[in-house]
Design a protein around this motif. Structure first.
Motif, short mmCIF file in Angstrom:
data_model
loop_
_atom_site.label_atom_id
_atom_site.label_comp_id
_atom_site.label_asym_id
_atom_site.label_seq_id
_atom_site.Cartn_x
_atom_site.Cartn_y
_atom_site.Cartn_z
N GLU A 57 -1.13 -6.35 10.27
CA GLU A 57 -0.88 -6.01 11.68
C GLU A 57 -1.15 -7.26 12.51
N ASP A 58 -0.61 -7.29 13.71
CA ASP A 58 -0.85 -8.47 14.55
C ASP A 58 -0.95 -8.06 16.02
N VAL A 59 -2.12 -7.58 16.36
CA VAL A 59 -2.36 -7.04 17.69
C VAL A 59 -2.71 -8.16 18.67
N VAL A 60 -2.65 -7.83 19.96
CA VAL A 60 -3.13 -8.75 20.99
C VAL A 60 -4.08 -7.99 21.90
N VAL A 61 -5.22 -8.60 22.17
CA VAL A 61 -6.14 -8.05 23.18
C VAL A 61 -6.42 -9.16 24.20
N PRO A 62 -6.91 -8.80 25.39
CA PRO A 62 -7.29 -9.86 26.32
C PRO A 62 -8.26 -10.83 25.63
N ILE A 63 -8.07 -12.12 25.91
CA ILE A 63 -8.87 -13.15 25.24
C ILE A 63 -10.36 -12.82 25.33
N GLY A 64 -10.77 -12.38 26.51
CA GLY A 64 -12.19 -12.12 26.75
C GLY A 64 -12.74 -10.94 25.98
N ARG A 65 -11.87 -10.18 25.28
CA ARG A 65 -12.36 -9.01 24.56
C ARG A 65 -12.16 -9.12 23.05
N ILE A 66 -11.78 -10.31 22.58
CA ILE A 66 -11.58 -10.49 21.14
C ILE A 66 -12.87 -10.16 20.38
N ALA A 67 -13.99 -10.71 20.85
CA ALA A 67 -15.25 -10.53 20.11
C ALA A 67 -15.61 -9.05 20.04
N GLU A 68 -15.53 -8.39 21.20
CA GLU A 68 -15.83 -6.96 21.26
C GLU A 68 -14.94 -6.17 20.28
N THR A 106 -1.68 -5.05 23.15
CA THR A 106 -0.38 -4.65 22.64
C THR A 106 -0.42 -4.62 21.11
N ILE A 107 0.40 -3.76 20.51
CA ILE A 107 0.29 -3.55 19.06
C ILE A 107 0.99 -4.64 18.24
N SER A 108 1.81 -5.47 18.88
CA SER A 108 2.37 -6.60 18.13
C SER A 108 2.56 -7.82 19.01
N GLY A 109 1.99 -8.91 18.57
CA GLY A 109 2.11 -10.17 19.32
C GLY A 109 3.22 -11.05 18.82
N GLU A 110 3.56 -10.91 17.53
CA GLU A 110 4.52 -11.85 16.95
C GLU A 110 5.50 -11.21 15.97
N ILE A 114 -5.59 2.43 10.67
CA ILE A 114 -4.75 1.52 11.47
C ILE A 114 -4.52 2.12 12.85
N ARG A 115 -4.20 3.41 12.83
CA ARG A 115 -3.96 4.09 14.11
C ARG A 115 -5.21 3.99 15.02
N ALA A 116 -6.37 4.16 14.41
CA ALA A 116 -7.61 4.07 15.19
C ALA A 116 -7.78 2.66 15.76
N ALA A 117 -7.45 1.65 14.95
CA ALA A 117 -7.58 0.27 15.43
C ALA A 117 -6.59 0.00 16.56
N LEU A 118 -5.37 0.48 16.40
CA LEU A 118 -4.35 0.25 17.43
C LEU A 118 -4.70 0.98 18.72
N GLU A 119 -5.28 2.17 18.58
CA GLU A 119 -5.70 2.89 19.79
C GLU A 119 -6.74 2.08 20.55
N ARG A 120 -7.63 1.46 19.81
CA ARG A 120 -8.65 0.63 20.44
C ARG A 120 -7.99 -0.56 21.16
N VAL A 121 -7.02 -1.17 20.50
CA VAL A 121 -6.28 -2.29 21.11
C VAL A 121 -5.68 -1.86 22.45
N LEU A 122 -5.00 -0.71 22.43
CA LEU A 122 -4.31 -0.27 23.64
C LEU A 122 -5.30 0.11 24.74
#
Lengths: 470, 470
Positions: free
Chosen positions: B348-359, B418-422, B405-413
C-alpha cells in the motif's frame, strides 16, 4: 438548439424570496444601482445580473444552486472581477454568485506547507500571510493586489514567476466545490500528493466556473526564497534579447522572471527606463533570480554578461528593493498606458515556443500594416507567453482588427503555440476556440460539462462556442 | 448490471484477421506461451489476454480501437508492466495493447526545455537523454530503470524527488491520445503554458488507461542541477527523525529527497547501513539536496546539525557518488527483501500530513497485533507518502489482513490523508475507493468515463468498483 434559446426562467420575485429564505437577506443585492457593480469584469463585456448573492458560507452556495436546479436559472460565480476574458459576466442573466466575502485564510500550516483558504481571499493577502510564516505562495498574476485566489483557480492564472514556479494549478492540491446540483464534492487531497481516481481538482482549475463553484482550496506552499535580485537590459533589436533569454535558459540558470517589452512598448514608457538612448531600442528585458544571496548575486552578474554578449546596449542591476519596484512599475505602466491611449484595445495573451518569440514578434508589423492596427507585445519571455495588446485608433476599425487578430492567432498556432497562456477563454476568445481544439476535443469537453451541469445553469455561454440543449 | 455481465464479444479468429489486416502481422502476438508474458504487472493479478498488439505507430492504435468499438472487445493499454495496482492486467480479457515498441525520444528541445516522446520510452532513458543535453526530467519512480513514461503518465507516478519537483503530472505539458472511438485528440500544449478549454491532458494523466491511450507526450524539462549531495542519519526513535524532517522543511531548506525507513525495515537491511548500533535504531533518514555546489555543501551540513539536535544517534555525508549509490541501494533492497521474506505481501502507499507521519507509524504496532500481520513502513517522509508493506507469514491469513489494511486506511483518512500517493487504484485498491471518495464524486468520475468511453471497452474493470452498463 442554440445557447440563446436555452429556456432559462427569469428571476421572479418568488425566486428572490426563496433565495432570501435560503441564503439570508444580508447576502442579497437587489438595488439596481448596486447590481451595476457586478455587470462586468476587466473587459468591456457587460450585462447587469438580475440578482447578486454575496455568499459567506458554502451552505449558501449550495442553497442557491439547489434553487437554480429547481427553477433553472443561470448562476455565474464571480471572484473579484479582474478577469480579462469576460468569464464573470452573467451573459445569460440570472444570478451572480459573488465569493468575495468568503475571504478567510483558514490556516497556514507551516509543518505541512499547506494553506487552506476560501476563494475570495485576495492573492496578495495570501502571499503576505505566507511570507509572514517564512513561506511563499508563488503565483503572481499582474492583478495580484486585487484578484482572488478563487478567480486565479478558475482561470489557472499565471504570472512572471511561472517560468520557475508554474501556474495556479501547480499549487492546488485539493479543493471543495459546489456542483450545479447543489451537492458539494471534495477533490484532490489535503496532503502533498495523491492519485485516487480521476483528477477532478485540476479539471475544476481552469474551468472558468463552468463545472463547479470552488468554495475552499488546499494550496501548496514552498519555503520563501531568502533573496531576490533584478537585472534590466536594453537591446537594439528584439532578436538579441530573445537570444539572451534562450542562452540563459540553455546555460542552466533558472530565473524566476524573464519579462520583455517590445519597441512599441518602450516608446510608451521610455521615460521610466533607467537607460540612455531608449528611443532607438528594440527590446527591454527584465530578469530576476531568487535563492541563496551569494549564488544569485553571482548568477545575475553572469546573466548580465550573457545579455551583453547577445548585443545588449546596456545592462543594469537594480541595487535595492526600491529600484526593483520601479522596474516592475514600468511593466505595469505599459498596460495602463496602452489602454489609456487606444480607443480600441483588445488584450490577447498567446504562447509560442520560447525560441520563436523573436520570429513571431518580428512578423507583427506585417499584420499591423495589413489590418490597420498597432500591436504592443510584452510579457513572459521565459515561457513564451506574449501579451499581444492589439489597438486601433478608432473603434470603427473593429471588423478589420478582428481579422488581424485571427491572422495573428493563426500564426501562433502554426508555430505550435496556444491562443491563451493565462487569461482563459471566457467570452473573449470563445470564437477562436475551434482554431486550436479539434471538434473531437470540444465534443469531449462539452460532454464533461454536461456530466457536471446537465441543466447548463452554471456560467452558461462561456468557453464553448456552440452550446447545445441537453 | 454488473461489470462482469458487460456483453464483451470474444476475440474470434475473424477479429484477429481484421486486426492483422489493420495493424500488420508483425504487431500481433498470438502464441499462447508469449501471451503469458502479458498476463500480469508487478502485482499478483493475472489474466492472460486473448491477443496482444505491439503497436509501433498511433495509426495501429487507432485501428485497434476502431475495431474494438465495432466489435466491442476490451482493450487494455500496457506500458512496461511495472505497475503496482494491476492497471495493465486485461481483467475482462480481450486485447492487450502494448506501447513498449513506441519508444522513440522524438526530440529534446534545449531552447524550449521540452522533450517530445512516445509512451514506451523507459523513464531512465529519457532522464539520460535529458542529462546529455544538460537538462533534467525530474520524476523518479522506484522502477525508473524498467518503467515507461506512458505508464508513469497513466498512474501519475512520483518518487523521492516529488518533494522538490512534483510528480509526472507536473511535467506533462501536453499529449496526444487515441480515444475509445479510435479518434485521436491533442490535449494541453507544446509550449510552457496554456489555458484553452478544460484540462484534458492532466485528466488523462492518472486515469490509468481508462479514458484514452496516450501515444505522444510533450514533457517539461528543467536545467540539470549542477550538484547533489546526500546525508544519512540514524535515530533511536521515529519521532525524532520526523521532527527533523519537519524542522528542515520549516527552516526553509528544499531537499530533493527525504526518505525514511522504520524499525522493521532497518532490521531487514541493517547489514547494509554504515552505522554502529543499527539493531536498536528506530528510524533511518536519507536527505538529499541539489543545486549550486557551495550552497548545498553548506546546507546539507546544516541539515545534519538539525538531525543531531533532533536526537539522531549519528549522521553521515555520502562523500561521493559511489557512496550515494550505496545509500539508495539500501532503499531498494528493502522492498526486495520484504517481498522475498513474506508469503503474503501487499504494497500500500498511503499519504498523511507530514507532521503526522510519526503518529501514524507509531500506531501501526496496534494494527499488527490486532490483525496478525507485520507492516514495514518506509518512503517519502518529505511529502508524507508512506509505503506500507503489509505482510503475513502465511497466505491463509488473507481475510484478517484485509481487515487490517482497511483499519490502517481508515486511520490514514481520519488524519486527512489519501489511500494512494503513487501507485493508483487499478484493481488493487478499487474496493477501498469509496472509503475516500464520496458517491457524488464517483458518479461524476463514472460520467466522465462514459463521455470518453461509452462502450466501456477501454481498460474495463479498473478504478471504479461498481461498473455499470451504459
Amino acid at each position: 438548439m442554440n445557447a440563446t434559446d436555452l429556456p432559462y426562467g427569469p428571476i421572479t420575485p418568488e425566486i428572490i424570496d426563496l433565495i432570501r429564505k435560503a441564503a439570508g437577506s444580508d447576502a442579497l443585492v437587489v438595488d439596481p444601482e448596486k447590481l451595476k457593480d457586478f455587470g462586468s469584469d476587466a473587459t468591456d463585456y457587460r450585462r447587469i445580473p438580475e440578482l447578486v448573492v454575496e455568499a459567506t458560507t458554502d451552505r449558501q452556495v449550495q442553497a442557491v444552486m439547489r434553487l437554480a436546479s429547481e427553477h433553472r436559472f443561470p448562476v455565474t460565480p464571480r471572484g473579484l472581477g479582474t478577469g480579462l476574458a469576460g468569464g464573470a459576466v452573467a451573459l445569460r442573466g440570472g444570478v451572480i454568485l459573488s465569493l468575495a466575502r468568503m475571504n478567510r485564510i483558514l490556516s497556514i500550516d507551516r509543518e505541512n506547507l499547506i494553506a487552506t483558504v476560501e476563494p475570495g481571499v485576495v492573492t496578495m493577502d495570501l502571499k503576505k500571510a505566507a511570507i509572514a510564516r517564512g513561506l511563499c505562495y508563488p503565483p503572481d498574476p499582474a492583478s495580484l493586489d486585487t484578484c482572488s485566489i478563487g478567480g486565479n483557480a478558475g482561470t489557472n492564472a499565471g504570472g512572471p514567476s511561472c517560468i520557475k514556479y508554474g501556474t495556479t494549478r501547480d499549487y492546488v492540491l485539493g479543493l471543495e466545490a459546489v456542483l450545479a446540483s447543489g451537492e458539494k464534492i471534495r477533490a484532490g487531497v489535503q496532503t502533498r500528493k495523491g492519485v485516487v481516481g480521476y483528477d477532478l481538482a485540476h479539471l475544476l482549475v481552469g474551468s472558468e466556473g463552468t463545472l463547479g463553484i470552488i468554495t475552499r482550496l488546499y494550496l501548496k506552499l514552498i519555503p520563501n526564497p531568502p533573496a531576490i535580485t533584478t537585472l534590466v537590459a536594453l537591446f537594439p533589436e528584439l532578436s538579441g534579447a530573445m537570444h539572451a533569454v534562450s542562452t540563459v535558459l540553455a546555460s542552466g540558470y533558472v530565473p524566476c522572471a524573464m519579462e520583455f517589452l517590445d519597441r512599441h512598448c518602450i516608446e510608451l514608457v521610455g521615460d521610466l527606463l533607467p537607460f540612455e538612448g531608449v528611443r532607438e531600442a528594440g527590446a527591454f528585458l527584465l530578469v530576476e533570480m531568487d535563492g541563496a544571496p551569494g549564488v544569485i548575486a553571482r548568477e545575475i552578474e553572469e546573466v548580465g554578461g550573457i545579455c551583453m554578449e547577445c548585443g545588449a546596449a546596456d545592462a543594469l542591476l537594480a541595487p535595492d528593493s526600491q529600484k526593483r519596484a520601479q522596474m516592475w512599475e514600468v511593466r505595469k505602466q505599459v498596460s495602463l498606458r496602452i489602454e489609456h491611449n487606444s480607443p480600441l484595445y483588445i488584450p490577447e495573451d498567446v504562447v509560442v515556443p520560447i525560441g520563436r518569440i523573436a520570429e513571431f514578434v518580428e512578423g507583427l508589423p506585417e499584420i499591423e500594416r495589413l489590418y490597420g492596427m498597432k500591436i504592443y507585445s510584452f510579457g513572459h519571455a521565459g515561457d513564451g507567453n506574449i501579451h499581444l495588446n492589439i489597438t486601433a485608433d478608432t473603434r470603427d476599425r473593429a471588423q478589420r482588427v478582428e481579422e488581424g487578430i485571427r491572422a495573428a492567432l493563426e500564426r501562433v498556432l502554426s508555430m505550435g503555440g496556444t491562443i491563451s497562456g493565462e487569461h482563459g477563454i471566457g467570452i473573449a476568445k470563445m470564437r477562436f476556440l475551434p482554431m486550436e481544439l479539434s471538434p473531437e476535443s470540444i465534443r469531449i469537453q462539452e460532454g464533461i460539462k454536461k456530466v457536471f451541469d446537465p441543466l447548463m445553469i452554471l456560467n452558461p455561454g462561456k468557453i464553448f462556442p456552440q452550446e447545445r440543449e441537453t
